[in-house]
Design an enzyme around this catalytic site. Structure first.
Site, short mmCIF file in Angstrom:
data_model
loop_
_atom_site.label_atom_id
_atom_site.label_comp_id
_atom_site.label_asym_id
_atom_site.label_seq_id
_atom_site.Cartn_x
_atom_site.Cartn_y
_atom_site.Cartn_z
N SER A 86 0.74 -1.09 -0.14
CA SER A 86 -0.04 0.03 0.14
C SER A 86 0.93 1.24 0.15
O SER A 86 2.18 1.22 0.82
CB SER A 86 -1.01 0.23 1.33
OG SER A 86 -1.53 0.95 1.40
N CYS A 87 0.63 2.07 -0.63
CA CYS A 87 1.22 3.53 -0.85
C CYS A 87 -0.11 4.80 -0.36
O CYS A 87 -1.03 4.47 0.26
CB CYS A 87 1.90 3.86 -2.11
SG CYS A 87 0.83 3.65 -3.56
N TYR A 88 0.09 5.77 -1.00
CA TYR A 88 -0.56 6.73 -1.11
C TYR A 88 -1.89 6.51 -1.81
O TYR A 88 -3.14 6.70 -1.30
CB TYR A 88 -0.15 8.12 -1.25
CG TYR A 88 1.18 8.64 -0.38
CD1 TYR A 88 0.69 9.44 0.88
CD2 TYR A 88 2.24 8.34 -0.75
CE1 TYR A 88 1.81 9.84 1.71
CE2 TYR A 88 3.20 8.68 0.09
CZ TYR A 88 3.02 9.36 1.21
OH TYR A 88 4.04 9.80 1.86
N GLY A 90 -1.96 4.30 -4.82
CA GLY A 90 -1.77 2.80 -5.57
C GLY A 90 -0.88 2.95 -6.75
O GLY A 90 -0.96 2.26 -7.69
N PHE A 115 -3.81 3.88 0.22
CA PHE A 115 -4.52 4.24 1.62
C PHE A 115 -5.45 5.07 1.60
O PHE A 115 -6.84 4.79 2.16
CB PHE A 115 -3.56 4.61 2.78
CG PHE A 115 -4.02 4.67 4.00
CD1 PHE A 115 -4.45 3.92 4.79
CD2 PHE A 115 -4.32 6.04 4.53
CE1 PHE A 115 -5.00 4.10 6.13
CE2 PHE A 115 -4.86 6.36 5.63
CZ PHE A 115 -5.12 5.19 6.53
#
Length: 132
Positions: A86-88, A90, A115
């Site tokens: 997961s990142c900010y 995708g 996220f």
């Protein structure tokens, strides 16, 4: 997200017949709903955002992963366990997922929407913690 090569935990890397593109290790992009199903089945979730963003909110049970913790994570990880990155939003998670697949993880997923979409979809499945 840049890291030095890491040993592959004493087992050969699995090869896949279909790759996402040239020189790309295989991973799958999944929705928050698919990620939630995998979490219920015991998937590991890693978050590659900066420590401050992670501390302010992350997927419940996820682990913060950065260049400093990467080697230790790979060394001790079960390479056959499903892994969700997961990142900010995708985007960055796709590169990290490809890297981790290249390090020998056999089932790697990138969370579409990151996220931010997770928090909008599953607000009760988020947590906060102190900064590392």
């Amino acid at each position: 997200f840049v890291a030095a090569p890491v040993p592959r935990n004493k087992r050969p890397r699995r090869t896949q017949e279909s790759l996402e593109g040239p020189n790309m290790s295989e991973f799958k992009r999944i929705s928050p709903q698919q990620a939630q199903e995998l979490r219920a089945q015991g998937a590991v979730v890693v978050d590659i955002r900066d420590p401050h963003s992670f501390a302010n909110g992350h997927i419940s049970g996820s682990r913060h992963l950065d260049n400093h913790s990467l080697h230790d994570f790979i060394t001790h990880a079960d390479l056959d366990a499903p892994l969700i990155v997961s990142c900010y939003h995708g985007n960055s998670s796709q590169g990290a997922a490809a890297y981790l697949a290249g390090q020998g993880f056999s089932e790697v997923y990138s969370l579409d929407g990151g996220f931010e979409l997770w928090r909008a979809t599953y607000p009760s499945e988020t947590a906060q913690s102190s900064e590392e």
